[in-house]
Each structure stands twice: as C-alpha cells, then as structure tokens.
Motif scaffolding. Sequence first.
Motif: not given
Length: 247
Positions: A118-123
């Motif tokens: 999920x990390x890159x999409x939160x960014x």
Amino acid sequence: MWVEGTVISRIDWTDTLFSLRIRAPLAPFIAGQFIKLSRILDDKRIARAYSLVNPPGSDFLEILAVTVEEGQLSPRLQELNPGDRIEVTATAAGFMTLNELPKDIGKHLWMLATGTAIGPFVSMLATAEPWDRFERLVLVYGVRHRADLAYLDELKALQAKYPDKFSLILSVTREAVDGALQCRIPEALASGELERLAALALSPTDSQVMICGNPDMLASAQQLLLERGLTKNLRRAPGNITVEKYW
C-alpha cells in the motif's frame, strides 16, 4: 551511495507491522519509488528495498515494513527507536510511478495492493497528480487481518473528501470486517465485485491499472486483466497494466 539517517518516530500497527520515519538527505524522488535501508552485520552489508510512503517534498522519509522472523534486516529495523541511526541510499529508484503511465490511454486509475505494498499508493495519493490527471481513482487494499490495514484513517479521509472521485475497496481475508470483502483480490476481480463496488468498468480504453503486492496476487490479477483485453504497459508498447512485485 549510502548516507546516514536518524529515526525520528515510529508507528507499531501490529506486533510485526510497523512504520519508521527517518530524517536523511535524499535526492528528489517521484511518488511510488523506493529506497534501500541497510545495516552492517558481521562485517557484511545487509540491504533491503522499501517503498517511500511519504510524498515528495517531505522533510522526512517514511517506510512501512513487516518483520520476517527469519529475516536478516527486518527484525533489526523493528528494534529501532527515535534517535537511532540507519543507513539509507542517497537516491530513490523504481518505475512504479505515474509518469511511467501512457498519457493517452485511460481516464480511470485502478490501484491494487496487498499488505505493505500500500505504501507507494499512499505516497501517490498525497500528491496532486492523480487527482488532476484522472476522472476516477479506485484503490483496492487487501490484507489478512483488520489490524493490518495501515494508513486506513488517511485513506478514509480521502474517501470522505472526494466521494465522487475516489473509491476505497477493502479486502480482509481472515476475518469478517464490516464494509470489507472477505476474499482475495483476484477473486473479487474475476467475479466482477470490484467493478460493482466501484460502479466503474475496467476496459482497455478507459483504465490504467497499477498492481503492487505479493507475487500470487500480481500474477493472478494480471492474467485476469489480460483476458479482459487489457495489455501490459511497456515503454516500447504502452498499455494498461503496470506491476511491481513486493518481494
């Protein structure tokens, strides 16, 4: 090139899932890229890649990680506290970024993620680009347990802010959670449930799909999309599907 970073804060989502904020000099990066963290253990550098959760322009770096019991680095990262030092690559890398998507294919952006991917999409969602570029955004976030839904409050805040533009679809496979699916993402994709919940159809003309997560989900979801007529996005042959394996 390695630079020294200092942990400034941490979040423990579960006993094994955690986020670290690190202050370190880093060259400008693009949302969706990753850095590497490393420690010297027994005179050997152990390094692993972690996507940046924070958007470009932040005065800190943030990563989301899960401890692998037999892992060489992740258990030691989980031991870090504010003030502790960690080595960081001076530049970010990776092509799981919006600027790698073709400009002339797709007005809807679908983002499929499992676990820490999920990390890159939160960014990305913390930047203006996806909101300015696409008519609709759909984020599908799959985990095993409800407690594994890191950054859920931030994502729900976006859903409340953009109710007609942003759809958040959750999938929790190992327990029943109100408002969430209880199946793997490919199953919901195959059944049409994702499109029903988003009130949006997947198509070769209208859709860009970014998939980030475990290899099984990635392979299954990609195959289903290919069967629907969507194509892999390559620099030499622009298409609809962009993928990144998360281990």
